[in-house]
Design a protein around this motif. Structure first.
Motif, short mmCIF file in Angstrom:
data_model
loop_
_atom_site.label_atom_id
_atom_site.label_comp_id
_atom_site.label_asym_id
_atom_site.label_seq_id
_atom_site.Cartn_x
_atom_site.Cartn_y
_atom_site.Cartn_z
N SER A 1 34.42 39.34 32.12
CA SER A 1 34.27 39.23 33.58
C SER A 1 35.49 38.56 34.19
CB SER A 1 33.03 38.40 33.94
OG SER A 1 31.91 38.96 33.34
N ASP A 2 36.02 37.54 33.50
CA ASP A 2 37.26 36.90 33.99
C ASP A 2 38.40 37.91 34.03
OD1 ASP A 2 35.90 34.50 34.05
OD2 ASP A 2 36.77 33.73 32.19
N PHE A 3 38.51 38.71 32.99
CA PHE A 3 39.58 39.71 32.93
C PHE A 3 39.41 40.74 34.06
CE2 PHE A 3 40.43 37.80 28.89
CZ PHE A 3 41.77 38.04 28.65
N SER A 4 38.16 41.06 34.34
CA SER A 4 37.88 42.00 35.41
C SER A 4 38.32 41.42 36.76
CB SER A 4 36.37 42.29 35.40
OG SER A 4 36.06 43.46 36.07
N LEU A 5 38.00 40.15 36.99
CA LEU A 5 38.39 39.49 38.25
C LEU A 5 39.92 39.41 38.36
CD1 LEU A 5 35.88 36.49 38.51
CD2 LEU A 5 36.00 38.51 39.98
N LEU A 6 40.54 39.04 37.26
CA LEU A 6 42.01 38.93 37.25
C LEU A 6 42.63 40.29 37.60
CD1 LEU A 6 44.63 37.34 36.55
CD2 LEU A 6 44.35 38.16 34.19
N GLY A 7 42.10 41.34 36.97
CA GLY A 7 42.62 42.69 37.22
C GLY A 7 42.43 43.10 38.67
N TYR A 8 41.26 42.76 39.18
CA TYR A 8 40.96 43.10 40.58
C TYR A 8 42.00 42.46 41.50
CZ TYR A 8 38.54 42.97 45.07
OH TYR A 8 38.24 43.10 46.40
N TRP A 9 42.31 41.21 41.26
CA TRP A 9 43.22 40.48 42.14
C TRP A 9 44.66 40.94 41.97
CZ3 TRP A 9 41.38 38.62 46.19
CH2 TRP A 9 42.05 37.66 46.94
N VAL A 10 45.06 41.15 40.74
CA VAL A 10 46.45 41.56 40.48
C VAL A 10 46.68 42.99 40.98
CG1 VAL A 10 48.14 42.03 38.66
CG2 VAL A 10 46.78 39.94 38.59
N GLY A 11 45.71 43.86 40.77
CA GLY A 11 45.84 45.25 41.24
C GLY A 11 46.08 45.31 42.74
N LYS A 12 45.40 44.43 43.47
CA LYS A 12 45.58 44.39 44.92
C LYS A 12 47.01 44.02 45.29
CE LYS A 12 41.19 43.21 47.07
NZ LYS A 12 41.27 44.26 48.06
N SER A 13 47.64 43.15 44.49
CA SER A 13 48.99 42.70 44.82
C SER A 13 50.07 43.67 44.37
CB SER A 13 49.31 41.36 44.16
OG SER A 13 48.28 40.48 44.30
N VAL A 14 49.86 44.33 43.23
CA VAL A 14 50.98 45.08 42.67
C VAL A 14 50.93 46.57 42.99
CG1 VAL A 14 51.14 43.39 40.79
CG2 VAL A 14 50.05 45.59 40.35
N GLY A 15 49.79 47.06 43.51
CA GLY A 15 49.69 48.50 43.85
C GLY A 15 49.90 49.35 42.61
N ASP A 16 50.93 50.19 42.63
CA ASP A 16 51.17 51.03 41.45
C ASP A 16 52.30 50.45 40.57
OD1 ASP A 16 53.36 51.53 43.00
OD2 ASP A 16 53.15 53.72 43.02
N GLY A 17 52.55 49.16 40.71
CA GLY A 17 53.57 48.51 39.88
C GLY A 17 53.09 48.34 38.43
N ILE A 18 53.96 47.74 37.62
CA ILE A 18 53.63 47.50 36.21
C ILE A 18 53.67 45.99 35.98
CG2 ILE A 18 54.32 47.92 33.81
CD1 ILE A 18 55.76 50.45 34.80
N PRO A 19 52.50 45.36 35.85
CA PRO A 19 52.49 43.92 35.66
C PRO A 19 52.80 43.51 34.21
CG PRO A 19 50.33 44.75 36.37
CD PRO A 19 51.16 45.93 35.99
N TYR A 20 53.46 42.37 34.09
CA TYR A 20 53.72 41.77 32.78
C TYR A 20 53.06 40.40 32.83
CZ TYR A 20 56.39 40.20 28.68
OH TYR A 20 56.77 39.74 27.44
N PHE A 21 51.98 40.24 32.06
CA PHE A 21 51.21 39.00 32.12
C PHE A 21 51.78 37.96 31.16
CE2 PHE A 21 48.19 42.13 33.67
CZ PHE A 21 47.59 41.47 34.73
N GLU A 22 51.92 36.76 31.68
CA GLU A 22 52.26 35.62 30.82
C GLU A 22 51.15 34.60 30.94
OE1 GLU A 22 56.14 34.31 31.99
OE2 GLU A 22 57.07 36.18 31.35
N GLY A 23 50.90 33.88 29.85
CA GLY A 23 49.87 32.83 29.91
C GLY A 23 48.47 33.34 29.63
N LEU A 24 48.37 34.59 29.18
CA LEU A 24 47.03 35.13 28.87
C LEU A 24 46.78 35.08 27.37
CD1 LEU A 24 46.17 38.52 30.64
CD2 LEU A 24 45.03 36.31 30.86
N GLU A 25 45.57 34.71 27.02
CA GLU A 25 45.18 34.80 25.60
C GLU A 25 44.05 35.80 25.49
OE1 GLU A 25 44.36 31.00 23.92
OE2 GLU A 25 46.32 30.22 24.53
N LEU A 26 43.95 36.39 24.33
CA LEU A 26 42.87 37.34 24.10
C LEU A 26 41.99 36.82 22.98
CD1 LEU A 26 44.84 40.71 24.23
CD2 LEU A 26 43.09 39.96 25.83
#
Ligand code: F3S
Length: 408
Positions: A197-222
């Motif tokens: 759910s956290d990943f879903s929220l993060l994606g929702y927020w980042v998608g809004k900012s980057v549009g069709d860009g290509i994000p490079y995430f730092e500071g994420l753990e899986l």
């Protein structure tokens, strides 16, 4: 475009009108996007299967193409349709809709497309390998294949993916070219991102900012456990594909291209985004408390492991609100064989295969207020289904199904 002898023969109609039409679509696409040549693809995933989305015009288009003799020449599989082929009556879907839907599936099947009817083909053995070129069209599947597996695909439309399935290749542009896979946005995550759910929220927020860009995430753990890792990446990608149009992302040290190239993947003039909290995303998706018609989990479609986890959460309970768990028919059969399906169904929940809450005809089923744990579904349900949508974590959704009440 530079075409091979065989491609020229296809374009000239020497392999029949169906293959000619496929080649015409691909060449037109290649010309629009400046492709210099075609690239062979290993598989195609075909969206635009639901009658709810494509209607009679789409069905007629497929009939014509099928009757012209077009056949898939590579492994090709279908995205979800508008019905569960065994449970559509129980779901409240009309016979008219089911008949039309089955006709669409029949046309595609006759063209050699497998009726997998899922947006998570990687849960049922269709796992492209690193560097492999494919032609997939469902946005979350595209994102997962590109980012988590390192395969190469553009976000195909249904017709172009079907054309690629017939020809066995696609124009070489966009994400098929290495230089276009570099990250345009550096996303520095400073808050805890742990659950799907956290990943879903993060994606929702980042998608809004980057549009069709290509994000490079730092500071994420899986998570360490591989299947949990998959669930987090699929939630992240699905959300970004819906709130923005992200078809590829990288996670520093974790996704295959980021492992191989590290920060060299960042373009010099990238934009920087800092994420200090998931609260704004949570707030943006929040809805007032209301009576729910349905709770639906499984966007993208659930894996067997997720069904196991849900079964152990629900075991022995009796649900107060209808709950759908959407997945592929193959996973449902496995869940039945393991006894998980029995545990789930005894609670009153339904394991729904072949379809999902976004592409089924919810309106004609009288469903309007719907809770989901997927930011992608939360983005699409209001526009595609005119539904009032509640977003919550998976636990929040399951708890609401048990208690009969949504707690925001
Ligand atoms: Fe799949 Fe339907 Fe969501 S196709 S990604 S479950 S909108």
């Amino acid at each position: 475009m530079k075409l091979t002898g065989e491609e020229k023969a296809l374009l000239a109609g020497e392999r029949g009108p169906g293959a000619q039409k496929a080649m015409e679509i691909l060449v037109a696409l290649g010309q629009i996007f400046g492709a210099e040549a075609m690239v062979p693809v290993a598989s195609a995933q075909i969206a635009g299967v639901s009658y709810h989305n494509i209607g009679d015009a789409g069905l007629e288009f497929l009939k014509d193409w099928n009757h012209s003799g077009a056949r898939a020449s590579i492994p090709a599989f279908m995205n979800p349709a508008g019905i569960d082929r065994s449970l559509w009556k129980r779901m409240g879907i009309s016979e008219r809709f089911a008949l039309k839907q089955n006709e669409i599936i029949l046309q595609l099947s006759e063209m050699g497309v497998q009726d997998t009817l899922t947006c998570t083909p990687y849960h049922i053995g269709q796992v492209p390998v690193f560097g492999q070129h494919i032609a997939w069209s469902e946005s979350s599947a595209v994102s997962y294949a590109n980012a988590a597996l390192g395969a190469r695909t553009n976000r195909e439309g249904g017709p172009s993916a079907l054309a690629a399935a017939i020809v066995g290749s696609t124009p070489k542009f966009g994400f098929h070219l290495e230089q276009n896979r570099k990250a345009t946005h550096q996303v520095i995550v400073r808050c805890r991102v742990e659950s799907p759910s956290d990943f879903s929220l993060l994606g929702y927020w980042v998608g809004k900012s980057v549009g069709d860009g290509i994000p490079y995430f730092e500071g994420l753990e899986l998570p360490e456990v591989p299947w949990r890792r998959t669930v987090c990446l699929k939630a992240l990608g699905a959300a970004m594909a819906a709130s923005g149009a992200v078809a590829l992302y990288h996670v520093h040290g974790l996704t295959p291209e980021a492992q191989a190239m590290g920060s060299d993947l960042l373009v010099p003039n990238r934009q920087r985004i800092g994420i200090a909290s998931l609260k704004p995303a949570r707030e943006a998706l929040k809805q007032e408390e209301k009576k729910l018609d349905l709770i639906s989990l499984g966007c993208p479609h659930l894996s067997l492991e997720e069904l196991r986890e849900i079964a152990s959460y629900l075991k022995g309970r009796r649900l107060a609100i209808p709950l759908w768990l959407t997945t592929s028919a193959i996973i449902r059969t496995e869940a039945e064989a393991e006894g998980i399906a029995g545990i789930i169904e005894r609670t009153g929940a339904l394991i729904i295969a072949d379809t999902c809450m976004v592409v089924a005809p919810l309106k004609e089923m009288g469903i309007r207020n719907i809770a989901v744990d997927s930011a992608k579904a939360a983005c699409y349900l209001p526009s595609h289904q005119n539904a009032i949508t509640f977003w919550g974590s998976r636990e929040q959704c399951l708890q609401a199904a048990i208690e009969g009440q949504w707690r925001a």
